[in-house]
Write a protein that holds these residues in place. Structure first.
Motif, PDB file in Angstrom:
ATOM      1  N   THR A 128       0.821  -1.230   0.111  1.00  9.33           N
ATOM      2  CA  THR A 128       0.172  -0.012   0.054  1.00  9.33           C
ATOM      3  C   THR A 128       0.925   1.203   0.050  1.00  9.33           C
ATOM      4  OG1 THR A 128      -1.754  -1.186   1.312  1.00  9.33           O
ATOM      5  CG2 THR A 128      -1.716   1.065   1.109  1.00  9.33           C
ATOM      6  N   ARG A 158       6.144   2.698   1.556  1.00 10.48           N
ATOM      7  CA  ARG A 158       4.924   1.529   1.357  1.00 10.48           C
ATOM      8  C   ARG A 158       4.731   0.592   2.430  1.00 10.48           C
ATOM      9  NH1 ARG A 158       6.457  -1.259  -4.380  1.00 10.48           N
ATOM     10  NH2 ARG A 158       8.699  -1.410  -3.255  1.00 10.48           N
ATOM     11  N   ARG A 166      -1.169  -6.790   7.046  1.00 11.84           N
ATOM     12  CA  ARG A 166       0.190  -5.640   7.124  1.00 11.84           C
ATOM     13  C   ARG A 166       1.339  -6.417   7.928  1.00 11.84           C
ATOM     14  NH1 ARG A 166      -2.769  -0.483   9.221  1.00 11.84           N
ATOM     15  NH2 ARG A 166      -4.197  -1.869  10.302  1.00 11.84           N
ATOM     16  N   ASP A 189       2.297  -1.004  -6.403  1.00 12.13           N
ATOM     17  CA  ASP A 189       1.899  -2.307  -5.662  1.00 12.13           C
ATOM     18  C   ASP A 189       2.799  -3.508  -6.595  1.00 12.13           C
ATOM     19  OD1 ASP A 189       0.141  -4.039  -3.899  1.00 12.13           O
ATOM     20  OD2 ASP A 189      -1.092  -4.480  -5.626  1.00 12.13           O
TER      21      ASP A 189
END
Length: 266
Positions: A128, A158, A166, A189
């Motif tokens: 992300t 990122r 995560r 990404d």
């Protein structure tokens, strides 16, 4: 009251907790001190760890109350045992409960991308984007990247994902003159190393340093972890095939979800 009765949180009330192995021939004596007196929380932790193996990955743990009754221990003792198992990555929070965590991601210490390492373990990598900006390079970073102080460098930050979870935070610094269209050509990404290979940039070697740290409040918020969770911090300076500095990377990984491997040769 007889010495063998005791309260649930006292050392005497340990009959429900399986004995900890104390084989003196074992490489590690299972955490048992030389004097043989095992802290109550550690005995509970060992018993809960055995329970995790029985339950399997993703299974919900009994409540603290149930574990306290099961092992004849105070709830605070159970809570301390679970805190350590959480820090070690054996369990994880899910909603208001606790579940058995899967194995840690074993990332090699090599000039390979995060994408390659995660895919090798059968998981789906993702990222992300937090920010991608160009700014004047400070003197210390300029020396590492081989550019003049004040030259423009990209800073790309990122959040790293594994199967949408995560697991880390990565900051990459690279000279704008080397990749002038990074902001318009690169899919944040995707793999940055794959992007470099597509443009004919070949990696040569690099230097990497690994240390343990605690995340800052901002980093903990971005990664979604408590600030007290230990992190693994990697600093990498990579060079291309001609020996010129290519990138400076700061990667922060969750200590409960990552381990690192390295091949050693004489």
């Amino acid at each position: 009251m007889s010495p063998s009765s005791g309260s649930p949180g006292s050392p005497a009330a340990s009959s429900h907790i399986p004995a900890i192995p104390r084989d003196s021939t074992a490489p590690v004596r299972a955490g048992v001190p030389e004097h043989g007196r095992v802290p109550k929380y550690y005995a509970v932790k060992t018993a809960v760890a055995a329970l995790l193996d029985e339950l399997g990955t993703g299974a919900a743990l009994p409540t603290e109350r149930d574990l306290a009754e099961r092992f004849g221990a105070a709830r605070e003792t159970v809570r301390q045992a679970l805190r350590e198992l959480l820090l070690e990555g054996r369990v994880r929070r899910q909603g208001r409960g606790t579940v058995v965590a899967g194995p840690k991601l074993a990332q090699p210490l090599s000039l390979a991308s995060y994408t390659e390492g995660v895919r090798r373990q059968g998981m789906r990598p993702g990222r992300t984007l937090i920010g991608l900006d160009a700014h004047p390079c400070p003197p210390m970073l300029a020396g590492e990247l081989g550019v003049e102080p004040g030259a423009r460098v990209w800073h790309m930050e990122r959040v790293l994902l594994a199967d949408d979870e995560r697991v880390g935070l990565e900051s990459t610094y690279v000279a704008v003159e080397r990749l002038p269209h990074l902001d318009s050509e690169f899919d944040p990404d995707s793999s940055f190393y794959g992007y470099l290979r597509e443009r004919g940039v070949a990696f040569g070697d690099g230097d990497e340093r690994l240390e343990t740290v605690l995340a800052t409040p901002r980093e903990a918020l971005l990664i979604g972890t408590p600030p007290a969770l230990p992190m693994l911090l990697l600093h990498r300076l990579s060079r291309d095939a001609e020996g010129r500095p290519l990138e400076r990377v700061r990667s922060l990984y969750r200590g409960d979800r990552f381990s690192f491997t390295a091949r050693l040769e004489r």
